[in-house]
Design a protein around this motif. Structure first.
Motif, short mmCIF file in Angstrom:
data_model
loop_
_atom_site.label_atom_id
_atom_site.label_comp_id
_atom_site.label_asym_id
_atom_site.label_seq_id
_atom_site.Cartn_x
_atom_site.Cartn_y
_atom_site.Cartn_z
N LEU A 26 -12.20 -0.03 49.55
CA LEU A 26 -11.33 1.04 50.05
C LEU A 26 -12.07 1.88 51.09
N ALA A 27 -13.37 2.11 50.88
CA ALA A 27 -14.15 2.86 51.86
C ALA A 27 -14.15 2.15 53.22
N GLY A 73 -2.56 1.09 51.95
CA GLY A 73 -2.32 0.64 50.59
C GLY A 73 -2.04 -0.85 50.51
N ALA A 74 -1.26 -1.34 51.47
CA ALA A 74 -0.94 -2.78 51.50
C ALA A 74 -2.21 -3.60 51.73
N ALA A 127 -6.42 -7.04 49.36
CA ALA A 127 -7.82 -7.33 49.07
C ALA A 127 -8.04 -7.54 47.58
N ILE A 128 -7.37 -6.73 46.77
CA ILE A 128 -7.48 -6.86 45.31
C ILE A 128 -6.92 -8.21 44.85
N ASN A 129 -5.74 -8.55 45.34
CA ASN A 129 -5.11 -9.82 44.96
C ASN A 129 -5.98 -11.00 45.36
#
Length: 231
Positions: A125-126, A152-153, A158-160
């Motif tokens: 996120l940074a 956010g998208a 990135a998480i997915n």
């Protein structure tokens, strides 16, 4: 006014349940004849171009949906969807209902696993926000960290990709903070060990998908489904 400044005003009221925020986004999208993902709940109604006619229609629809008696002036007192959602939740008694909801079942997730995930999330996120990881408070809501719909998208994508998940874009509303998101990932993620680093090809494809979202050629959720998982 920046996104952070806009959301600070709404943060002075009680936080609204994510379900209420999502429902209000959907109701307002119907009034404005746009897709829900085009609406940023942290923006002011005025900045979204909502005039007097749309204000009357929106408040009328909200009252019919929740059985409330809100006046159109409520949008001036609560000038963002986030702030207005808090008022709607209180008027409809949704806040109390949410507080008595049963907690999520306990799991065998270790604190170390959650901390490793939290470290990755802060770094990623940074990078998206252009700041140092240490500047991000894990307990702060994403909107106060400067995470808008586009950022956010990209973060959810990135998480997915890293954890082989299929989270929708609105997952950040249900888990509004890095610590909460890390705990969720630790419970449900399929990947074992630390995520792999992004490669140049993945970065280029992600950039192309985000450009398509900005140009309104794809919805946020459509873009997320097109992201390939890294090997």
């Amino acid at each position: 006014m920046s996104f952070q400044d806009q959301t600070l005003a709404s943060a002075t009221s009680d936080a609204a349940p994510a379900a209420v925020v999502a429902e209000l986004i959907s109701l307002l999208a119907d009034v404005l004849k746009v897709r829900p993902e085009q609406l940023d709940p942290g923006l002011t109604f005025r900045s979204m171009g909502i005039g007097s006619v749309a204000t009357l229609q929106f408040v009328s629809v909200v009252n019919a949906h929740y059985g409330t008696g809100l006046k159109p002036t409520a949008l001036f007192a609560h000038p963002t969807l986030l702030a207005f959602a808090g008022q709607v939740a209180r008027e409809a008694g949704v806040v109390e209902e949410r507080e008595t909801a049963p907690p999520e079942p306990a799991t065998s997730v270790t604190p170390d696993a959650t901390q490793d995930i939290l470290g990755f999330l802060r770094e990623r996120l940074a990078g998206i926000l252009g700041c140092e990881p240490a500047a991000l408070d894990p307990s702060a809501p994403f909107n106060l960290l400067g995470v808008d719909s586009i950022r956010g998208a990209k973060f959810v994508a990135a998480i997915n990709d890293a954890y082989r998940m299929n989270e929708p874009a609105v997952t950040l509303l249900d888990r509004p903070g890095l610590a909460a998101m890390a705990a969720h990932i630790a419970r449900v993620a399929k990947a074992e060990g630390p995520p792999a680093a992004d490669g140049p090809a993945a970065d280029e494809e992600l950039g192309a998908l985000l450009d398509a979202v900005r140009a309104d050629r794809l919805s946020v959720d459509e873009a997320l489904t097109r992201l390939p998982h890294q090997a």
